[in-house]
Design an enzyme around this catalytic site. Structure first.
Site, PDB file in Angstrom:
ATOM      1  N   LYS A 239       0.841  -1.193   0.000  1.00  0.00           N
ATOM      2  CA  LYS A 239       0.000   0.000   0.000  1.00  0.00           C
ATOM      3  C   LYS A 239       0.881   1.250   0.000  1.00  0.00           C
ATOM      4  O   LYS A 239       0.697   2.153  -0.813  1.00  0.00           O
ATOM      5  CB  LYS A 239      -0.897  -0.046   1.244  1.00  0.00           C
ATOM      6  CG  LYS A 239      -1.903   1.056   1.347  1.00  0.00           C
ATOM      7  CD  LYS A 239      -2.839   0.764   2.518  1.00  0.00           C
ATOM      8  CE  LYS A 239      -3.732   1.946   2.816  1.00  0.00           C
ATOM      9  NZ  LYS A 239      -4.636   1.688   3.931  1.00  0.00           N
TER      10      LYS A 239
ATOM     11  N   GLU B 226      10.553  -4.560   4.646  1.00  0.00           N
ATOM     12  CA  GLU B 226      10.657  -5.959   4.219  1.00  0.00           C
ATOM     13  C   GLU B 226      10.331  -6.098   2.736  1.00  0.00           C
ATOM     14  O   GLU B 226      11.058  -6.730   1.963  1.00  0.00           O
ATOM     15  CB  GLU B 226       9.669  -6.844   5.014  1.00  0.00           C
ATOM     16  CG  GLU B 226       9.988  -6.978   6.488  1.00  0.00           C
ATOM     17  CD  GLU B 226       9.321  -5.908   7.335  1.00  0.00           C
ATOM     18  OE1 GLU B 226       9.008  -4.809   6.807  1.00  0.00           O
ATOM     19  OE2 GLU B 226       9.131  -6.157   8.542  1.00  0.00           O
TER      20      GLU B 226
ATOM     21  N   GLY C 119      -5.030  -2.495   5.292  1.00  0.00           N
ATOM     22  CA  GLY C 119      -4.251  -3.631   4.777  1.00  0.00           C
ATOM     23  C   GLY C 119      -4.915  -4.967   5.043  1.00  0.00           C
ATOM     24  O   GLY C 119      -5.061  -5.808   4.146  1.00  0.00           O
TER      25      GLY C 119
HETATM   26  C1  G6Q Z   1      -2.641  -4.098   7.898  1.00  0.00           C
HETATM   27  C2  G6Q Z   1      -1.453  -3.383   8.284  1.00  0.00           C
HETATM   28  C3  G6Q Z   1      -0.149  -4.024   7.865  1.00  0.00           C
HETATM   29  C4  G6Q Z   1       0.242  -3.721   6.429  1.00  0.00           C
HETATM   30  C5  G6Q Z   1       1.683  -4.166   6.224  1.00  0.00           C
HETATM   31  C6  G6Q Z   1       2.163  -3.919   4.819  1.00  0.00           C
HETATM   32  O1  G6Q Z   1      -3.753  -3.760   8.147  1.00  0.00           O
HETATM   33  O2  G6Q Z   1      -1.552  -2.056   7.892  1.00  0.00           O
HETATM   34  O3  G6Q Z   1      -0.140  -5.408   8.053  1.00  0.00           O
HETATM   35  O4  G6Q Z   1      -0.598  -4.352   5.539  1.00  0.00           O
HETATM   36  O5  G6Q Z   1       2.505  -3.520   7.142  1.00  0.00           O
HETATM   37  O6  G6Q Z   1       2.075  -2.575   4.493  1.00  0.00           O
HETATM   38  P1  G6Q Z   1       2.229  -2.087   3.027  1.00  0.00           P
HETATM   39  O7  G6Q Z   1       1.141  -2.684   2.204  1.00  0.00           O
HETATM   40  O8  G6Q Z   1       2.172  -0.597   3.064  1.00  0.00           O
HETATM   41  O9  G6Q Z   1       3.579  -2.583   2.552  1.00  0.00           O
END
Ligand code: G6Q
Length: 546
Positions: free
Chosen positions: A210, A216, A271
């Site tokens: 997102k 990572e 997410g």
């Molecule tokens: C979910 C959280 C978290 C997120 C990850 C990946 O609700 O916000 O798990 O999805 O940290 O984030 P990005 O999609 O921004 O890489």
């Protein structure tokens, strides 16, 4: 933010439940069933393809009435309607929460700040479908003209757990000549294991993030680019082997991905609520757009049920409130989720994030410290494997562990007589957990007196049984939407914001500061506590650094 209401645990409804719990705490499920032989026929609900039995819970009709009163006091229905209206119910991030719009049919209107988001959703879904079809048919080829044989989704958390879980669940629907894999951990060994047998010329990476800044994911994405370019040689190959799923076009472009190959979503999709958005692109490539659409229909069916059914016949309300009953009035800490389906192996990790990231909060929506327990700890793995591992503690341990059993009538593959044996366990375990085995029954089996106590089962362990005809895309959508809305109900009762994740944000920052301390050639000044500094020094030594 609206005016702060009275904390829920100070309400009359809460105290009535607490008093009622004291009355019912010692009542055994054996007594509840004996007192009402129709209990099993009454305490169940059918929604779409889901048949949900909640008769084996330590509750009476009075309990349910009181739990619904509590939900009314917390105005769960009001918050639900506010979510549907696009109000910014994610208060700490000042955002709407509209994952329900991701499965809305064309023509239905969901607005974020006056803008109808449904046409945007369908525009992305259509682009995903066209791209998926091109990859599936072999029309989309790699840089050297070879067809794509492997798709690797690089993402973490909400950008990994959903598509990974659904891909596994719907494996029987996946196209056989395309292997879809998931890389999430920044542990390079995962990247190695999942790529070392592949030909870069036949591999497509989906960088799912997102923010497009997650450490990572971006580390894995850069390694993937190096890995691909080491063999393909030419920067122009990126356009054929990398696509992005993100809300951040600037960063996607910086990475070198053509924004024509970017599939967007929006800040009103959290997410962990995003796998039916473009985050599900890997899944759509695997199962095809039609199956994906069917899955969305499954979600929608439960969305509509949640939105319209009276609380007393509303599955997410019932499940959410039963969870509140044990979590807040019986002191239960956890919920075991026990799917009797090999294909649901990743359901629990998915639900762990859904429940624990959403509701693991100690501040309420009005900025006050909560006065009661929140988030359920979710754990478990598919039966029957768990029966030979941790069920012992559920049956005869000292802790109260409510459990959700999920079973299918028909498996994707009939192998000999397996399914009946499998499902016999699905029926036997909740029965044994509820009714136990008395000392008299054990003695009647001829067990020597010295062993009677150890072989007695107290029972009275509560379970929900969810039975579905099969694990189709539509059923999966129904199941996941049910858990999403169940989580919503609980967060609303506890008065917390189920849609932020500041704990995750902290984790995203912490490691960044330590990386240079690990990689510096000269011994860095370590300003940590003595424990952390000692660990870092030992690690540096192990890596041959001063
Ligand atoms: C979910 C959280 C978290 C997120 C990850 C990946 O609700 O916000 O798990 O999805 O940290 O984030 P990005 O999609 O921004 O890489």
């Amino acid at each position: 933010m609206s005016d702060a209401p009275q904390p829920i645990e100070q309400s009359t409804e809460w105290w009535e439940l607490a008093a009622h719990q004291a009355e019912i705490a010692d009542v055994h499920l054996r007594e509840l069933f004996a007192a009402d032989p129709t209990r099993g026929d009454r305490l169940n609900i059918e929604v779409g393809d889901l048949y949900v039995d909640y008769a084996k819970h330590r509750l009476s009709d009075e309990t349910l009435t009181k739990l619904f009163a509590l939900a009314r006091r917390a105005d769960v229905e009001g918050l639900r309607d506010a979510m549907w209206a696009g109000e910014h119910i994610n208060v700490t991030e000042d955002r709407a929460v509209l994952h329900i719009a991701l499965r809305a049919p064309k023509g239905v209107v969901f607005t974020d700040e006056g803008h109808d988001v449904v046409p945007d959703v369908h525009e992305v879904l259509d682009r995903m479908a066209s791209f998926s079809n091109r990859v599936r048919s072999g029309e989309w080829v790699g840089h050297t003209g070879k067809r794509i044989r492997t798709v690797i989704n690089i993402g973490i958390g909400g950008s990994d757990l959903g598509p990974r879980m659904a891909h596994e669940a719907l494996l029987p629907y996946a196209q056989e000549n395309i292997d879809v894999r998931f890389v999430s951990n920044v542990d390079g060994t995962e990247f190695y294991e999942l790529t070392h047998d592949l030909d870069p010329a036949e591999t497509l990476f989906i960088i799912a993030s997102k923010t497009f800044t997650t450490l990572e994911t971006m580390t894995n994405a850069h390694s993937a680019r190096d890995w691909a370019l080491a063999s393909l040689g030419d920067d122009a190959a990126i356009a054929k082997h990398f696509v992005a799923v993100s809300t951040n076009a600037t960063e996607v472009e910086k990475f070198g991905i053509d924004t024509d190959n970017m599939f967007g979503f929006w800040d009103w999709v959290g997410g962990r609520y995003s796998y039916d958005s473009a985050i599900g692109l890997s899944l759509m490539i695997a199962i095809g757009p039609e199956n994906f659409t069917e899955m969305l229909e499954g979600f929608r069916l439960v969305d509509e049920h949640f939105r319209t059914a009276p609380m007393e016949q509303n599955l997410p309300f019932i499940l959410g409130l039963i969870g509140v009953w044990y979590n807040n009035f019986f002191g239960a800490q956890t919920l075991a989720v026990l799917p009797y389906s090999h294909y649901l192996a990743h359901l629990t990790p998915y639900l762990q994030q859904l429940a624990m990231e959403s509701n693991g909060k100690s501040t309420d929506r009005w900025g006050r410290t909560v006065g009661t327990q929140t988030g359920e700890i979710v754990w478990g793995q598919p039966g029957t494997n768990g029966q030979h591992a941790y069920y012992q503690l559920i049956h005869q341990g000292t802790k109260l562990i409510p459990a959700d059993f999920i079973g299918l009538v028909s498996p994707a593959h009939e192998v000999g007589g397996h399914q009946d044996i499998f499902m016999a366990n699905f029926f036997a375990q909740p029965e044994a957990l509820a009714f136990g085995r008395t000392a008299e029954q054990v003695r009647a089996d001829g067990v020597p007196e010295a062993q009677v106590a150890a072989r007695t089962f107290a029972g009275n362990h509560p379970t929900t049984s969810i039975m579905v005809p099969e694990l189709s895309p539509k059923v999966l959508g129904q199941l996941i939407a049910t858990y999403e809305h169940k989580t919503f109900v609980q967060g609303a009762v506890w008065g917390i914001d189920s849609f932020d994740q500041w704990g995750v944000e902290l984790g995203k920052k912490l490691a960044q500061a330590i990386i240079p301390e690990l990689t510096a050639d000269a011994a860095p000044a370590l300003g940590h506590d003595s424990s952390t500094s000692a660990l870092i020094r030992r690690y540096r030594k192990g890596r041959g650094r001063a």
